[in-house]
Design a protein around this motif. Structure first.
Motif, mmCIF file in Angstrom:
data_model
loop_
_atom_site.group_PDB
_atom_site.id
_atom_site.type_symbol
_atom_site.label_atom_id
_atom_site.label_comp_id
_atom_site.label_asym_id
_atom_site.label_seq_id
_atom_site.Cartn_x
_atom_site.Cartn_y
_atom_site.Cartn_z
ATOM 1 N N ASN A 15 28.927 35.262 14.321
ATOM 2 C CA ASN A 15 30.273 34.610 14.681
ATOM 3 C C ASN A 15 30.262 33.082 14.860
ATOM 4 N N THR A 16 29.963 32.536 13.812
ATOM 5 C CA THR A 16 29.897 31.231 13.599
ATOM 6 C C THR A 16 31.474 30.710 13.413
ATOM 7 N N TYR A 17 31.755 29.707 13.950
ATOM 8 C CA TYR A 17 33.074 28.948 13.682
ATOM 9 C C TYR A 17 34.290 30.025 14.038
ATOM 10 N N GLY A 59 30.454 38.681 10.661
ATOM 11 C CA GLY A 59 30.427 36.931 10.442
ATOM 12 C C GLY A 59 29.309 36.407 9.944
ATOM 13 N N GLY A 60 29.554 34.916 10.300
ATOM 14 C CA GLY A 60 28.351 34.003 9.728
ATOM 15 C C GLY A 60 27.304 33.772 10.785
ATOM 16 N N GLY A 61 26.216 33.374 10.545
ATOM 17 C CA GLY A 61 25.056 32.986 11.440
ATOM 18 C C GLY A 61 23.971 32.290 10.754
ATOM 19 N N GLN A 62 23.497 31.664 11.650
ATOM 20 C CA GLN A 62 22.334 30.636 10.948
ATOM 21 C C GLN A 62 21.117 31.306 10.723
ATOM 22 N N ASP A 63 20.321 30.678 9.878
ATOM 23 C CA ASP A 63 18.784 31.219 9.450
ATOM 24 C C ASP A 63 18.246 31.918 10.643
ATOM 25 N N ILE A 94 31.259 37.271 6.012
ATOM 26 C CA ILE A 94 31.262 35.967 6.069
ATOM 27 C C ILE A 94 30.038 35.304 5.767
ATOM 28 N N CYS A 95 29.867 34.297 4.999
ATOM 29 C CA CYS A 95 28.344 33.466 5.063
ATOM 30 C C CYS A 95 27.149 34.141 5.256
ATOM 31 N N GLY A 96 26.864 34.109 6.717
ATOM 32 C CA GLY A 96 25.417 34.450 6.841
ATOM 33 C C GLY A 96 25.451 36.087 6.442
ATOM 34 N N GLY A 97 26.653 36.975 7.031
ATOM 35 C CA GLY A 97 26.716 38.065 7.016
ATOM 36 C C GLY A 97 27.070 38.564 5.472
ATOM 37 N N TYR A 98 27.379 37.642 4.743
ATOM 38 C CA TYR A 98 27.560 37.874 3.247
ATOM 39 C C TYR A 98 26.117 37.750 2.533
ATOM 40 N N GLN A 99 25.463 36.847 3.063
ATOM 41 C CA GLN A 99 23.995 36.659 2.318
ATOM 42 C C GLN A 99 23.325 38.011 2.933
ATOM 43 N N LEU A 100 23.411 38.487 4.240
ATOM 44 C CA LEU A 100 22.655 39.430 4.547
ATOM 45 C C LEU A 100 22.813 40.898 3.678
ATOM 46 N N TYR A 104 17.706 38.985 -0.940
ATOM 47 C CA TYR A 104 16.736 38.290 0.015
ATOM 48 C C TYR A 104 17.401 36.813 0.077
ATOM 49 N N TYR A 105 16.925 36.104 1.019
ATOM 50 C CA TYR A 105 17.183 34.753 1.371
ATOM 51 C C TYR A 105 16.083 34.082 1.339
ATOM 52 N N LYS A 106 15.686 32.950 0.366
ATOM 53 C CA LYS A 106 14.619 32.094 0.328
ATOM 54 C C LYS A 106 15.067 30.924 0.930
ATOM 55 N N GLU A 154 33.408 25.446 4.659
ATOM 56 C CA GLU A 154 32.092 25.936 4.513
ATOM 57 C C GLU A 154 30.919 25.254 5.206
ATOM 58 N N ASN A 155 29.833 25.837 5.797
ATOM 59 C CA ASN A 155 28.722 25.313 5.896
ATOM 60 C C ASN A 155 27.504 25.933 5.900
ATOM 61 N N HIS A 156 26.575 25.838 4.861
ATOM 62 C CA HIS A 156 25.508 26.652 4.395
ATOM 63 C C HIS A 156 24.620 26.024 3.700
ATOM 64 N N SER A 157 23.332 26.350 4.064
ATOM 65 C CA SER A 157 22.048 25.866 3.255
ATOM 66 C C SER A 157 22.017 26.989 1.750
ATOM 67 N N GLY A 158 22.171 27.946 1.976
ATOM 68 C CA GLY A 158 21.951 29.053 1.033
ATOM 69 C C GLY A 158 22.942 28.922 -0.076
ATOM 70 N N ARG A 159 22.373 28.841 -1.465
ATOM 71 C CA ARG A 159 23.108 29.186 -2.576
ATOM 72 C C ARG A 159 22.882 30.420 -3.132
ATOM 73 N N SER A 197 33.878 31.448 3.443
ATOM 74 C CA SER A 197 34.911 30.610 4.173
ATOM 75 C C SER A 197 34.857 31.221 5.554
ATOM 76 N N HIS A 198 34.643 30.126 6.512
ATOM 77 C CA HIS A 198 34.996 30.315 7.818
ATOM 78 C C HIS A 198 36.411 29.700 8.264
ATOM 79 N N GLY A 199 36.683 29.509 9.260
ATOM 80 C CA GLY A 199 37.968 28.730 9.605
ATOM 81 C C GLY A 199 39.024 29.479 10.428
HETATM 82 N N1 GLN Z 1 22.012 30.548 7.341
HETATM 83 C C1 GLN Z 1 22.878 30.512 6.251
HETATM 84 C C2 GLN Z 1 22.723 29.268 5.393
HETATM 85 O O1 GLN Z 1 22.777 28.262 6.360
HETATM 86 C C3 GLN Z 1 24.210 30.830 6.565
HETATM 87 C C4 GLN Z 1 25.018 29.935 7.677
HETATM 88 C C5 GLN Z 1 26.464 30.274 8.036
HETATM 89 O O2 GLN Z 1 26.500 31.571 8.293
HETATM 90 N N2 GLN Z 1 27.329 29.412 8.321
HETATM 91 O O3 GLN Z 1 22.907 29.283 4.327
#
Ligand code: GLN
Length: 248
Positions: A15-17, A59-63, A94-100, A104-106, A154-159, A197-199
């Motif tokens: 639930n980021t941002y 929603g989004g979440g960090q690593d 969204i974001c972390g939820g999208y990546q999930l 995989y996530y390296k 946006e705020n992510h490290s993941g590509r 996109s968060h926001g």
């Molecule tokens: N953990 C992910 C990254 O940094 C997702 C970040 C996020 O959801 N804001 O790429």
């Protein structure tokens, strides 16, 4: 009277941002359209039966949070999520939820975290984070004949990279989007919509909100035809003002 049941998956961890704003937007617009909604929170350890819901939100979440969720999502909710996707359930991720949803996530420091593999995409972390406003052009065509421009943060490290069986949600006009190199943002597969996109994403983008509601109502009710029109002047003005400032 039509009803929609919305599931917020891992609301305490993803639930980021203020991503929960997407749920509020879905509920509010549904209400304006005369549609009842309920929201159910489902998290680690909870039973998850996807057939109980019409729209599922992540929603989004960090690593850090993603790693906490990984075991539960892979062991407890994996099959339900994959079957639901193939059966045309509506998802917004969204974001972390999208990546999930991907394979995989390296992480930027070399850790490889296996994810669901429900969608044909994967994510590789970079040391430099992609942070800032994002504007992208979607495939939705507005009444004036122009493609809908969507704005977010946006705020992510993941590509994230998309495989062959999945299309992007839009083309980046400003910002980084999926990976900062191929010019695309987000992903769409069946009724699954993903975005960085968060926001939050939906309040300023009512056309997308109504699209998700429509998809869900069509899945649930054979006698559902279409949503009526609402006055979106305020939302469109909010979006256009921000877009103009970013693109100028
Ligand atoms: N953990 C992910 C990254 O940094 C997702 C970040 C996020 O959801 N804001 O790429």
């Amino acid at each position: 009277m039509f009803d929609l049941n919305i599931c917020h998956l891992y609301p305490d961890l993803l639930n980021t941002y203020g991503d929960r704003g997407n749920i509020l937007a879905l509920q509010k617009r549904a209400q304006w359209h005369g549609i009842n909604t309920t929201v159910q929170n489902v998290t680690i350890g909870d039973n998850f039966d996807a057939s109980d819901y019409d729209i599922i939100f992540l929603g989004g979440g960090q690593d850090y949070e993603q790693e906490i969720i990984q075991k539960d999502v892979l062991e407890q909710k994996n099959t339900e999520i994959k079957n639901a996707i193939e059966n045309m359930k509506v998802f917004l991720c969204i974001c972390g939820g999208y990546q999930l949803m991907g394979k995989y996530y390296k992480t930027w420091d070399g850790k490889e975290i296996e994810f669901l593999g429900a969608l044909d995409l994967w994510t590789v972390g970079g040391k430099e984070r992609m942070i800032g406003n994002i504007v992208f052009e979607s495939n939705f065509i507005m009444e004036n004949g122009n493609p809908l421009k969507i704005v977010g943060f946006e705020n992510h490290s993941g590509r994230t990279y998309l495989g062959e069986n999945i299309r992007p949600l839009g083309k980046v006009l400003f910002g980084n989007g999926n990976n900062g190199t191929d010019g695309y943002e987000g992903a769409v597969y069946k009724n699954v919509y993903c975005s960085y996109s968060h926001g939050s994403l939906l309040p300023k983008n009512p056309m997308l909100t109504d699209h998700l509601l429509t998809l869900a109502l069509k899945q649930k009710y054979t006698d559902f035809d279409a949503l009526g029109k609402l006055d979106d002047t305020f939302e469109n003005e909010a979006r256009n003002t921000v877009i103009q400032r970013i693109l100028k």
